[in-house]
Enzyme design. Structure first.
Site, PDB file in Angstrom:
ATOM      1  N   ASP A 528       0.826  -1.207   0.000  1.00 20.95           N
ATOM      2  CA  ASP A 528       0.000   0.000   0.000  1.00 20.95           C
ATOM      3  C   ASP A 528       0.861   1.258   0.000  1.00 20.95           C
ATOM      4  OD1 ASP A 528      -2.089   1.779   0.327  1.00 20.95           O
ATOM      5  OD2 ASP A 528      -3.097   0.571   1.834  1.00 20.95           O
ATOM      6  N   ASP A 591     -10.658   3.892  -2.019  1.00 21.30           N
ATOM      7  CA  ASP A 591     -11.323   2.882  -1.194  1.00 21.30           C
ATOM      8  C   ASP A 591     -12.822   2.845  -1.462  1.00 21.30           C
ATOM      9  OD1 ASP A 591      -8.891   2.402  -0.086  1.00 21.30           O
ATOM     10  OD2 ASP A 591      -9.332   3.275   1.869  1.00 21.30           O
TER      11      ASP A 591
END
Length: 778
Positions: A528, A591
């Site tokens: 990430d 997201d």
């Protein structure tokens, strides 16, 4: 009144008169700035240089794509004395600010009035504790109620609202619209709780308990409760039964769709009701309306019922899952044959390549393939009800993830509260609920397993190897446990010094971490971007690629196949170069959240990236938001309606997307399991051709997407993005499909008849009809 509204509209939010009294709308007039200073809360602060902002959408949608952390909103508005003086109740003034992502401190005229949806008394001084709250607060509407005589209110004068927002990552800001302020009514004290208990199935029949709560410590609420149940597609009323243990006896099965009863609730009292509905093959819309006597207000709620489409698998063996799997020669290989049917069951495999063997009791194939090659293996499973065989191609070459990964990730339910026991429980649920029987393989730990970056505790051993926190005492033992269940083990890190959650990441220790992962038995790494933005010199392609090229090199050095997931939210059109840096999948978007707006805007916009996806490298539109989710210790049922969840799974499968369940597997109900265990639907996602669907027809709210399949067939998704059920005639010739070819409804697993090459459909709002044309599915 109209003249007053027009005058106010020029400079202040609109003043309206509703059934419940005056309302000041707070939708417009907000000003905004990134950054942070407590001086922004002061009424006299000059915000004239701040920019106008909308509060019905996230700030990323307004040009602030890379803004994480603090930002402020300010609004000036009038509070007329008539609002207070004409109110039926003078209990309090109600501020509704919509949903805020993630945390807020809200000030009125310089005084703090609310923290993360909790009202605070005058004189409260803020601290940093609110930044450690549940990140799931992004989905909680902020409602702050102050006493009408609260000193922070300026009646008959200009007031200033200042909202200090902290975005913990991903999307941020005030985002739902509908902000307003008004006096409290009796209806505000009546809570209709329909979400604490989900619907439960008995066959195809549904039942649930819902609760009426009076949250006033003073007022008694008396009124009529009306429940209406209608078929969502046809609009026809549906017979149902309401049981009221504390009140009137049930009226039996209703002859109409309406149930009306008188209810009295003493202060702070509550009352449970049980609703039962007969078998449904479409969703029903249930509305609950409580009207308080003498026109003193009302409270309402609505929901859509789940419904089961997927038939139960037979008791005889049926081999499911992908038709192909990949490995690199000489690397450890693990594959659990996915088979539905009653246990016990025995397994065998013909023509396994040298180096592999199968456990006849568990169906786990393990070992190491010595030589490159394409190996067709005949799998057989037997139980007391029969026998099934199927061919699995094992390709020993340069690629892994020849079909999109199927598994579970801890983030969407547990967030940073994940621990070893939750992971083990999830893995056992994978087995107990039968998900492994349908090809689900990965159990992935997301952020939160490392040492916190600000901790005084050593983050690494003297040799540079990463240390785990107390929640994960032995990663090697955890990996062994998952592998013994036939599952694959996933983990999380960042190329920067810290993860998104502030835990220790891999920067400067990439080789150490890759070796640790291999030693622990890791099969999947989610990497990430997060704090690497402080390392990167700029946002040029070389800088975007660099950390992923480095970790790919480190992973290639270890003796293990590790699927590499690039999580950097689509920066630099990652789909164009993700495979070049060794990615097996890459996030294409920010997201996801469990709302229609989030899911649909992500799913229906996967257009430019389709030609870059294929076996070994996949576009990843983020994890699944079905079941009980919450991003932390507090969980809730998905905010998607049942039809929206059918759309979610169908669209992701059409997109050949990785499917990572994000819910609490211990709360996996019949409906969610039905979504995740339809082998004909999953076969669309796992199709070895690996082509991504594209839109073929758009007609109003209807979108028709098509996807070519390896067997020569074609998957067809008919989606309704509108708010109402829509009739639609599907013309197969427009999709390049002959009307004489077989046509199958994949969710219902039954054949569909066409007439003259057309099929008449009624597609529910936000719903889908998923078809396959050409070749039988099984």
């Amino acid at each position: 009144m109209k003249r007053l509204a027009c005058a106010l509209l020029l400079a202040f939010p609109l003043l309206l008169r509703a059934q419940t009294g005056m309302i000041v709308t707070l939708d417009d007039g907000w000003r905004f700035t990134p950054g942070d200073s407590i001086a922004y809360a002061a009424p006299a602060f000059d915000d004239s240089r701040w920019v106008p902002v909308k509060v019905d959408r996230i700030w990323e949608a307004q040009g602030y794509e890379k803004l994480d952390g603090f930002a402020w909103y300010r609004l000036r508005f009038q509070l007329p004395l008539a609002m207070r003086d004409s109110a039926r109740l003078r209990d309090g003034l109600r501020f509704f600010l919509g949903k805020i992502n993630n945390f807020d401190l809200t000030y009125l005229n310089g005084g703090l009035i609310g923290v993360n949806d909790t009202v605070v008394p005058p004189g409260t001084r803020p601290d940093t504790a609110y930044l450690k709250a549940d990140v799931g607060l992004w989905n909680v509407a902020r409602t702050y109620v102050l006493p009408a005589d609260d000193p922070r209110i300026a009646w008959g004068k200009e007031n200033v609202l200042a909202v200090r927002v902290f975005d913990a990552g991903g999307e941020g800001g005030m985002y739902t619209g509908g902000q307003s302020v008004r006096m409290m009514t009796l209806g505000d004290y009546l809570v209709i709780d329909t979400r604490s208990e989900p619907f439960r199935f008995a066959g195809h029949d549904l039942s649930k308990t819902f609760t009426l709560k009076n949250v006033s410590p003073v007022h008694t609420l008396h009124g009529s409760l009306t429940i209406v149940v209608r078929n969502k597609v046809s609009g026809e009323g549906i017979r149902h039964e309401v049981r009221d243990p504390a009140g009137q006896p049930p009226g039996g099965v209703m002859d109409s769709s309406h149930d009306v009863r008188e209810v009295t609730l003493a202060p702070l009292a509550s009352r449970d009701f049980t609703l039962k509905i007969g078998g449904l093959d479409q969703s029903a819309r249930v509305t609950y309306d409580f009207v308080i006597a003498d026109g003193a207000g009302h409270s309402g709620a609505a929901e859509e019922t789940p419904y089961i489409l997927t038939p139960l698998p037979p008791e005889s063996p049926r081999i499911n899952g992908p038709a192909v799997t990949g490995t690199r020669p000489g690397r450890p290989f693990l594959y659990a044959v996915p088979v539905s049917g009653v246990r016990p069951m025995t397994f065998s495999a013909e023509d396994l390549p040298p180096g592999l063997s199968i456990n006849p009791a568990t169906g786990i194939i393990a070992g190491r393939i010595k030589n490159r090659g394409d190996y067709p293996v005949t799998l057989t499973a037997s139980n007391a009800r029969g026998k099934a065989s199927r061919t699995l191609r094992i390709v020993a070459g340069d690629k892994v993830a020849l079909t999109p990964p199927l598994g579970w990730n801890s983030w969407n339910c547990w967030g940073l509260s994940v621990d070893r026991s939750k992971v083990i429980a999830s893995a056992k649920s994978f087995k107990a609920k039968g998900l492994v029987d349908h090809g689900w393989q990965y159990i992935n730990i997301d952020d939160g397993w490392e040492i916190v970056g600000t901790s005084a505790e050593p983050k690494r051993e003297k040799n540079g190897d990463i240390r785990t926190n107390a929640k994960f005492p032995d990663m090697k033992a955890l990996g062994d446990t998952l592998h013994a269940l036939g599952l694959r083990f996933g983990i999380y890190s960042s190329p920067g010094p810290l993860t998104c959650g502030g835990y220790t990441a891999s920067y400067g220790f990439e080789r150490n971490d890759a070796r640790s992962y291999a030693r622990w038995g890791v099969d999947y790494l989610k990497y990430d971007w997060c704090s690497y933005e402080k390392i990167a010199k700029d946002t040029s392609l070389p800088e975007l690629k660099a950390p992923y090229l480095l970790m790919r090199k480190m992973l290639d050095e270890v003796d293990r196949d590790i699927v590499f997931s690039l999580c950097q939210y689509g920066m630099g059109n990652v789909w164009e170069w993700g495979a070049e840096v060794g990615g097996n999948l890459w996030r294409t978007t920010g997201d996801i959240t469990d709302t229609w707006e989030s899911m649909s805007s992500i799913g229906f916009n996967q257009l430019a990236d389709g030609r870059f996806a294929g076996p070994g490298h996949w576009n990843d539109p983020d994890m699944l938001v079905v079941g009980w989710v919450g991003w932390g210790p507090s969980l809730h049922p998905s905010g998607l309606t049942p039809d929206e969840q059918y759309t979610h799974i169908s669209l992701w499968c059409m997109l050949s997307a990785p499917l990572l369940i994000g819910c609490d597997l211990n709360r996996l109900d019949d409906f969610t399991l039905n979504l995740l265990a339809n082998d004909e639907v999953l076969a669309v996602d796992q199709d070895p051709l690996g082509k991504q669907a594209v839109p073929a027809v758009t007609a109003g709210d209807i979108q028709v997407w098509t996807k070519p399949l390896a067997d020569g067939g074609k998957a067809i998704g008919v989606f309704n993005t509108g708010k109402n059920t829509a009739p639609f005639t599907l013309e197969l010739s427009r999709l390049g499909v002959q009307g004489s070819l077989p046509l199958r409804d994949l969710w219902r697993q039954k054949e569909v008849r066409s007439s003259g090459g057309t099929v008449d459909l009624r597609v529910p709002s936000h719903g889908v009809v998923l078809l396959k044309a050409g070749v039988a599915s099984r």
